[in-house]
Design a protein around this motif. Sequence first.
Motif, short mmCIF file in Angstrom:
data_model
loop_
_atom_site.label_atom_id
_atom_site.label_comp_id
_atom_site.label_asym_id
_atom_site.label_seq_id
_atom_site.Cartn_x
_atom_site.Cartn_y
_atom_site.Cartn_z
N ALA A 24 39.74 -9.13 10.82
CA ALA A 24 38.89 -7.96 11.02
C ALA A 24 37.95 -7.82 9.84
O ALA A 24 38.35 -7.99 8.68
CB ALA A 24 39.75 -6.70 11.17
N TYR A 25 36.69 -7.53 10.15
CA TYR A 25 35.66 -7.42 9.12
C TYR A 25 34.70 -6.28 9.45
O TYR A 25 34.72 -5.72 10.54
CB TYR A 25 34.86 -8.72 9.02
N ASN A 26 33.82 -6.02 8.50
CA ASN A 26 32.74 -5.08 8.77
C ASN A 26 31.69 -5.76 9.66
O ASN A 26 31.73 -6.96 9.89
CB ASN A 26 32.13 -4.53 7.47
N LYS A 27 30.77 -4.97 10.15
CA LYS A 27 29.76 -5.45 11.09
C LYS A 27 28.93 -6.60 10.52
O LYS A 27 28.68 -7.60 11.20
CB LYS A 27 28.86 -4.28 11.50
N GLU A 28 28.49 -6.47 9.29
CA GLU A 28 27.61 -7.48 8.69
C GLU A 28 28.29 -8.84 8.58
O GLU A 28 27.72 -9.88 8.95
CB GLU A 28 27.13 -7.01 7.31
N ILE A 29 29.53 -8.85 8.08
CA ILE A 29 30.25 -10.12 7.96
C ILE A 29 30.54 -10.71 9.33
O ILE A 29 30.35 -11.90 9.57
CB ILE A 29 31.55 -9.93 7.14
N PHE A 39 31.67 -18.38 8.06
CA PHE A 39 31.41 -17.17 7.29
C PHE A 39 30.29 -17.42 6.29
O PHE A 39 30.21 -18.48 5.66
CB PHE A 39 32.68 -16.70 6.58
N VAL A 40 29.41 -16.42 6.17
CA VAL A 40 28.26 -16.49 5.26
C VAL A 40 28.23 -15.20 4.42
O VAL A 40 28.95 -14.26 4.70
CB VAL A 40 26.94 -16.67 6.05
N ASP A 41 27.37 -15.20 3.43
CA ASP A 41 27.19 -14.04 2.57
C ASP A 41 26.97 -12.79 3.43
O ASP A 41 26.22 -12.86 4.40
CB ASP A 41 25.98 -14.30 1.67
N PRO A 42 27.68 -11.72 3.19
CA PRO A 42 28.41 -11.31 2.00
C PRO A 42 29.92 -11.64 2.00
O PRO A 42 30.66 -11.09 1.18
CB PRO A 42 28.20 -9.80 1.99
N TRP A 43 30.38 -12.51 2.90
CA TRP A 43 31.77 -12.95 2.86
C TRP A 43 32.02 -13.64 1.53
O TRP A 43 31.20 -14.45 1.09
CB TRP A 43 32.04 -13.90 4.02
N LEU A 44 33.13 -13.33 0.89
CA LEU A 44 33.39 -13.86 -0.44
C LEU A 44 34.44 -14.96 -0.42
O LEU A 44 35.53 -14.77 0.13
CB LEU A 44 33.87 -12.73 -1.37
N GLY A 63 43.81 -0.95 13.31
CA GLY A 63 43.73 0.27 14.11
C GLY A 63 42.81 0.11 15.31
O GLY A 63 42.00 0.98 15.59
N TYR A 64 42.93 -1.02 16.00
CA TYR A 64 42.09 -1.36 17.16
C TYR A 64 40.60 -1.43 16.80
O TYR A 64 39.74 -1.27 17.64
CB TYR A 64 42.28 -0.37 18.31
N GLY A 65 40.30 -1.62 15.52
CA GLY A 65 38.91 -1.67 15.07
C GLY A 65 38.34 -0.31 14.69
O GLY A 65 37.16 -0.20 14.39
N TYR A 66 39.22 0.70 14.67
CA TYR A 66 38.76 2.05 14.32
C TYR A 66 39.28 2.53 12.97
O TYR A 66 38.98 3.64 12.55
CB TYR A 66 39.22 3.05 15.39
N LYS A 67 40.07 1.72 12.28
CA LYS A 67 40.72 2.15 11.05
C LYS A 67 39.72 2.51 9.96
O LYS A 67 39.80 3.57 9.35
CB LYS A 67 41.68 1.08 10.56
N ASP A 68 38.79 1.60 9.69
CA ASP A 68 37.73 1.87 8.72
C ASP A 68 36.59 0.88 8.95
O ASP A 68 36.74 -0.09 9.68
CB ASP A 68 38.25 1.83 7.27
N LYS A 69 35.47 1.14 8.31
CA LYS A 69 34.27 0.33 8.57
C LYS A 69 34.43 -1.13 8.14
O LYS A 69 33.73 -2.00 8.65
CB LYS A 69 33.04 0.95 7.93
N ASN A 70 35.34 -1.41 7.23
CA ASN A 70 35.55 -2.79 6.80
C ASN A 70 36.46 -3.59 7.74
O ASN A 70 36.68 -4.77 7.53
CB ASN A 70 36.10 -2.83 5.38
N GLN A 71 36.98 -2.91 8.77
CA GLN A 71 37.82 -3.58 9.77
C GLN A 71 37.37 -3.20 11.18
O GLN A 71 38.17 -3.19 12.10
CB GLN A 71 39.28 -3.20 9.57
N GLU A 72 36.11 -2.90 11.33
CA GLU A 72 35.62 -2.39 12.62
C GLU A 72 35.35 -3.47 13.65
O GLU A 72 35.18 -3.18 14.83
CB GLU A 72 34.37 -1.54 12.42
N ARG A 73 35.29 -4.72 13.23
CA ARG A 73 35.03 -5.81 14.16
C ARG A 73 36.19 -6.80 14.11
O ARG A 73 36.59 -7.26 13.03
CB ARG A 73 33.73 -6.52 13.80
#
Length: 193
Positions: A24-29, A39-44, A63-73
């Motif tokens: 799970a990642y944020n939208k940008e990653i 995986f590309v920048d900003p993936w570290l 949390g089904y992608g609803y836990k926080d913005k860093n795990q939304e996808r």
Amino acid sequence: MSNKNYKRIIKAVYNDETIRVYQAYNKEIAEGAVKNQRFVDPWLTTRTTWIKPSLCWMMYRAGYGYKDKNQERILAIDIKREAFEWILDTYYGDNKNNDPNDLKAYSKNSLVIQWDPERSIKIGKLESGELRSIQIGIKRNLTQKFNNEWISEINDITDIVHQIKREIDDGNIEKAISLLPIEKVYTPNNVKF
């Protein structure tokens, strides 16, 4: 934590060539990974990256992608089976020569394996937590190898995960279950837990 009473399993979507893991990642990653199929920048590459073959465990963690913005996808990542087998063999296999220059010994220190309680579709613990599902941490020494050599395909499955959550919330458990991928017990070639 003692693991003497735990039943360890790997349940996954797999075929002769690949095994599916989830992250799970944020939208940008997530968007960058799907677009580039790596995986590309900003993936570290300097952080440990955790892969999980169980979708129910991933849904619990994020949390089904609803836990926080860093795990939304939620991403479904098919990696080469030979790489997955290498991870298990490297972590659990014997390093008899104890040579500090030995690649296997070096690589083992670049891996973390945890056995956490497997989850149901409603993300509760299965079998009172006695059934354990594997989570694999790939440390920074191996993240480039993971990203550039092991990945076969990356897909964003967030919409399906959100639909599963909606069906559960509406009391349609059978419909939610029908949306899950068919995960089979995976038996490693050379490792026993």
